[in-house]
Design a protein around this motif. Structure first.
Motif, mmCIF file in Angstrom:
data_model
loop_
_atom_site.group_PDB
_atom_site.id
_atom_site.type_symbol
_atom_site.label_atom_id
_atom_site.label_comp_id
_atom_site.label_asym_id
_atom_site.label_seq_id
_atom_site.Cartn_x
_atom_site.Cartn_y
_atom_site.Cartn_z
ATOM 1 N N ILE A 10 -14.007 58.345 5.775
ATOM 2 C CA ILE A 10 -12.784 59.067 5.419
ATOM 3 C C ILE A 10 -12.201 59.688 6.679
ATOM 4 N N ILE A 11 -10.920 59.423 6.910
ATOM 5 C CA ILE A 11 -10.239 59.937 8.102
ATOM 6 C C ILE A 11 -9.520 61.229 7.744
ATOM 7 N N GLY A 12 -9.872 62.300 8.441
ATOM 8 C CA GLY A 12 -9.248 63.594 8.199
ATOM 9 C C GLY A 12 -10.015 64.422 7.192
ATOM 10 N N SER A 13 -9.893 65.747 7.306
ATOM 11 C CA SER A 13 -10.665 66.635 6.426
ATOM 12 C C SER A 13 -9.773 67.655 5.727
ATOM 13 N N GLY A 14 -8.528 67.250 5.411
ATOM 14 C CA GLY A 14 -7.653 68.109 4.623
ATOM 15 C C GLY A 14 -8.093 68.134 3.169
ATOM 16 N N PHE A 15 -7.336 68.835 2.345
ATOM 17 C CA PHE A 15 -7.722 69.029 0.945
ATOM 18 C C PHE A 15 -7.912 67.717 0.195
ATOM 19 N N SER A 16 -7.032 66.740 0.413
ATOM 20 C CA SER A 16 -7.157 65.472 -0.319
ATOM 21 C C SER A 16 -8.420 64.719 0.106
ATOM 22 N N SER A 17 -8.738 64.741 1.398
ATOM 23 C CA SER A 17 -9.946 64.083 1.892
ATOM 24 C C SER A 17 -11.205 64.757 1.363
ATOM 25 N N LEU A 18 -11.202 66.089 1.366
ATOM 26 C CA LEU A 18 -12.372 66.822 0.875
ATOM 27 C C LEU A 18 -12.591 66.553 -0.605
ATOM 28 N N SER A 19 -11.490 66.499 -1.347
ATOM 29 C CA SER A 19 -11.572 66.198 -2.773
ATOM 30 C C SER A 19 -12.153 64.811 -2.999
ATOM 31 N N ALA A 20 -11.572 63.808 -2.352
ATOM 32 C CA ALA A 20 -12.032 62.426 -2.515
ATOM 33 C C ALA A 20 -13.492 62.274 -2.072
ATOM 34 N N ALA A 21 -13.856 62.944 -0.987
ATOM 35 C CA ALA A 21 -15.218 62.824 -0.458
ATOM 36 C C ALA A 21 -16.249 63.229 -1.507
ATOM 37 N N SER A 22 -15.994 64.341 -2.201
ATOM 38 C CA SER A 22 -16.948 64.804 -3.209
ATOM 39 C C SER A 22 -17.033 63.838 -4.386
ATOM 40 N N TYR A 23 -15.890 63.369 -4.863
ATOM 41 C CA TYR A 23 -15.899 62.435 -5.996
ATOM 42 C C TYR A 23 -16.626 61.134 -5.644
ATOM 43 N N LEU A 24 -16.362 60.614 -4.444
ATOM 44 C CA LEU A 24 -16.955 59.336 -4.044
ATOM 45 C C LEU A 24 -18.460 59.473 -3.782
ATOM 46 N N ALA A 25 -18.858 60.598 -3.198
ATOM 47 C CA ALA A 25 -20.289 60.823 -2.967
ATOM 48 C C ALA A 25 -21.028 60.984 -4.295
ATOM 49 N N LYS A 26 -20.397 61.691 -5.215
ATOM 50 C CA LYS A 26 -20.989 61.864 -6.545
ATOM 51 C C LYS A 26 -21.195 60.508 -7.233
ATOM 52 N N ALA A 27 -20.270 59.579 -6.969
ATOM 53 C CA ALA A 27 -20.340 58.253 -7.594
ATOM 54 C C ALA A 27 -21.338 57.326 -6.903
ATOM 55 N N GLY A 28 -21.895 57.762 -5.787
ATOM 56 C CA GLY A 28 -22.941 56.957 -5.151
ATOM 57 C C GLY A 28 -22.602 56.391 -3.786
ATOM 58 N N TYR A 29 -21.412 56.652 -3.281
ATOM 59 C CA TYR A 29 -21.069 56.174 -1.940
ATOM 60 C C TYR A 29 -21.764 57.009 -0.869
ATOM 61 N N GLU A 30 -22.046 56.365 0.266
ATOM 62 C CA GLU A 30 -22.446 57.095 1.475
ATOM 63 C C GLU A 30 -21.164 57.468 2.200
ATOM 64 N N VAL A 31 -20.829 58.743 2.186
ATOM 65 C CA VAL A 31 -19.519 59.193 2.663
ATOM 66 C C VAL A 31 -19.650 59.963 3.965
ATOM 67 N N THR A 32 -18.834 59.573 4.955
ATOM 68 C CA THR A 32 -18.731 60.335 6.198
ATOM 69 C C THR A 32 -17.261 60.647 6.454
ATOM 70 N N VAL A 33 -16.978 61.912 6.706
ATOM 71 C CA VAL A 33 -15.620 62.370 6.999
ATOM 72 C C VAL A 33 -15.492 62.575 8.502
ATOM 73 N N TYR A 34 -14.464 61.953 9.100
ATOM 74 C CA TYR A 34 -14.213 62.063 10.539
ATOM 75 C C TYR A 34 -12.950 62.893 10.769
ATOM 76 N N GLU A 35 -13.105 64.016 11.458
ATOM 77 C CA GLU A 35 -12.000 64.945 11.711
ATOM 78 C C GLU A 35 -11.709 64.993 13.206
ATOM 79 N N LYS A 36 -10.446 64.775 13.573
ATOM 80 C CA LYS A 36 -10.084 64.737 14.993
ATOM 81 C C LYS A 36 -10.178 66.104 15.672
ATOM 82 N N ASN A 37 -9.977 67.182 14.909
ATOM 83 C CA ASN A 37 -10.016 68.516 15.489
ATOM 84 C C ASN A 37 -11.433 69.094 15.469
ATOM 85 N N ALA A 38 -11.575 70.257 16.063
ATOM 86 C CA ALA A 38 -12.910 70.856 16.199
ATOM 87 C C ALA A 38 -13.378 71.540 14.918
ATOM 88 N N THR A 39 -12.432 71.857 14.019
ATOM 89 C CA THR A 39 -12.801 72.524 12.771
ATOM 90 C C THR A 39 -12.288 71.720 11.585
#
Length: 490
Positions: A10-39
């Motif tokens: 997942i590219i970016g860690s804004g609200f939509s990415s964070l939301s999708a990340a949780s749903y997809l991980a819950k469903a069984g995906y191995e999820v990694t979020v990549y954020e260009k900024n330091a936070t």
């Protein structure tokens, strides 16, 4: 559940990415979020200086039911992570020196305020709000959770009987019975969260007025960044991995038209699927030209929500005559709007918004001091220079002094600014827009950029340029909608 452990980047860690990340991980995906900024948090980052704290991005917490639904999908509640306070009053609107209207935190008192300003106005307001309540039920509980794949998503028994509301406008609806210009401005204000002029926004979107007057304005103790921290904590509990300082340089193809991973710092990282919560236009530039769905002409012809000039200001005293959220509507909105949507340019007399969270929450400023965030809506893509920023800072500080009848300039300890160039630099934002695509009729639902790439297999998008549109609650919904689509196609 996914039959095998597929990986998704997942590219970016804004609200939509964070939301999708949780749903997809819950469903069984191995999820990694990549954020260009330091936070983490995308545009909803935090700025801390000399004991002052500022939400860099969103400062309004509306539609609490959407947040509740999100956390409930994981057996949680917002209160498991952060503490909410309903603001009372909700906000204040200035129309001139010593001339303001304070919006209470409940609809009964709001009706009383309207009656005081324009006798007889509470009756049409109640009728308007009944329509807004019904539309909210249809929009937020049904329509916005559609993936924007087909026009048929908009067709239901509820929408058919309201079809005229898609071809009328908020402006026409508000002005049918309400005559007072101040009350009109207050009723037209909420659609600014959708990124469009009231004269271009379908009247169906009056559900934003329900969000305003009925559901109320809230404050998470510690600020909107507490919501980011909550969503990150939830995602981690689902097994999501996060990598910061990780700007994606290229979408790597496993064959001619299938994405197979991302390239970061020259390194190819494999993934079965890629989901971008980053700027849609920017993401497509990471592909060869022939695999981009939308041309430069397409993007240049879209109606974008505004960019912003933001100031984060530390004051060495408590300010008078302002509320946590304060709107300065003492100039003509239509004139300002023309400089945003019609002839992109700097406004001569801008409307502006100010947030003073330290009025509500002592954690935002040292004792006896005030933290202020100021926002001027601007056209995306206009010139942005230090000289222009300084000019507009002095302009709005002078207006703040005049309208609230106090001296503030000598109390400024420091100020930081954020504008068009920063949106481009920090978020790869198209023309430095702040809020994505405006929600006008021709950019609604299936007419917005698609969640799934039509040209590249296993490539998906989420966020404010897709469905359902701009804003924090829609971003949470966008993350759920795209994850549902991914799981449906798995």
């Amino acid at each position: 559940m996914i039959k095998q452990n597929k990986s998704i980047a997942i590219i970016g860690s804004g609200f939509s990415s964070l939301s999708a990340a949780s749903y997809l991980a819950k469903a069984g995906y191995e999820v990694t979020v990549y954020e260009k900024n330091a936070t983490l948090g995308g545009r909803a980052r935090q700025y801390v200086k000399d004991g002052f704290t500022f939400d860099i991005g969103p400062t309004w917490y509306w539609m609490p039911d959407v947040f509740e639904k999100f956390f409930a999908d994981f057996g949680k509640k917002p209160s498991d992570y952060y503490q909410l306070e309903k603001l009372s009053p909700a906000y204040e609107v200035y129309f001139g020196k010593g001339d303001s209207i304070v919006i209470p935190d409940n609809f009964k008192e709001i009706c009383e305020v309207f009656e005081t300003v324009e006798p007889g106005s509470s009756k049409p307001l109640m009728k308007f709000m009944n329509s807004a309540r019904d539309n909210y039920e249809i929009a937020v509980n049904k329509m916005v959770y559609k993936p924007g794949v087909s026009p048929l998503e908009l067709v239901s028994s509820e929408t058919v009987v309201r079809v005229n509301q898609f071809f009328s406008t908020i402006r026409k609806q508000v002005r049918k019975k309400i005559r007072n210009h101040k009350l009109i401005k207050i009723l037209e204000f909420p659609v600014l969260f959708l990124g469009a002029k009231p004269s271009n926004t379908p009247s169906f979107y009056n559900f934003m007025n329900y969000a305003d007057f009925e559901l109320g304005t809230w404050h998470p103790k510690g600020g909107m960044y507490e919501v980011v921290k909550a969503m990150v904590a939830l995602a981690k509990s689902q097994g999501v991995n996060f990598v910061t300082n990780a700007a994606v340089e290229e979408l790597v193809l496993s064959d001619k038209a299938t994405v197979g991973g991302v390239k970061i710092n020259g390194k190819h990282i494999e993934a079965d699927l890629v989901l971008s919560g980053a700027d849609y236009h920017h993401t497509e530039t990471l592909l060869p030209n022939k695999l981009r769905q939308y041309s430069e002409k397409y993007w240049s012809n879209r109606t974008f929500a505004p960019s912003s000039l933001l100031f984060y200001v530390g004051f060495d005293k408590k300010l008078k005559n302002v509320k946590h959220h304060t709107l300065f509507f003492d100039t003509d909105f239509d004139t300002h709007a023309k400089t945003i949507y019609d002839v992109p340019s700097w406004p001569k007399e801008p409307l502006f918004y100010a947030s003073f969270p330290s009025i509500t929450d002592a954690s935002f400023a040292p004792d006896g001091k005030e933290a202020g965030t100021f926002l001027i809506p601007l056209a995306p893509g206009i010139e942005d220079t230090p000289e222009l920023r300084e000019h507009y800072f002095k302009l709005i500080m002078k207006r703040l002094e005049d309208l609230t009848e106090q001296e503030v300039m000598s109390s400024v300890i420091f100020k930081e600014s954020f504008c068009v160039n920063d949106f481009v630099r920090d978020y790869n934002s198209y023309k430095g827009n702040a809020y994505g695509l405006a929600n006008i009729l021709t950019q609604t639902a299936f007419l917005r950029p698609k969640l799934k790439s039509k040209k590249v297999e296993n490539l998906y998008f989420t966020g404010q340029l897709t469905v359902p549109g701009p804003g924090v609650p829609p971003s949470l919904i966008s993350g759920k909608v795209v994850s549902d689509l991914i799981l449906k196609n798995a």
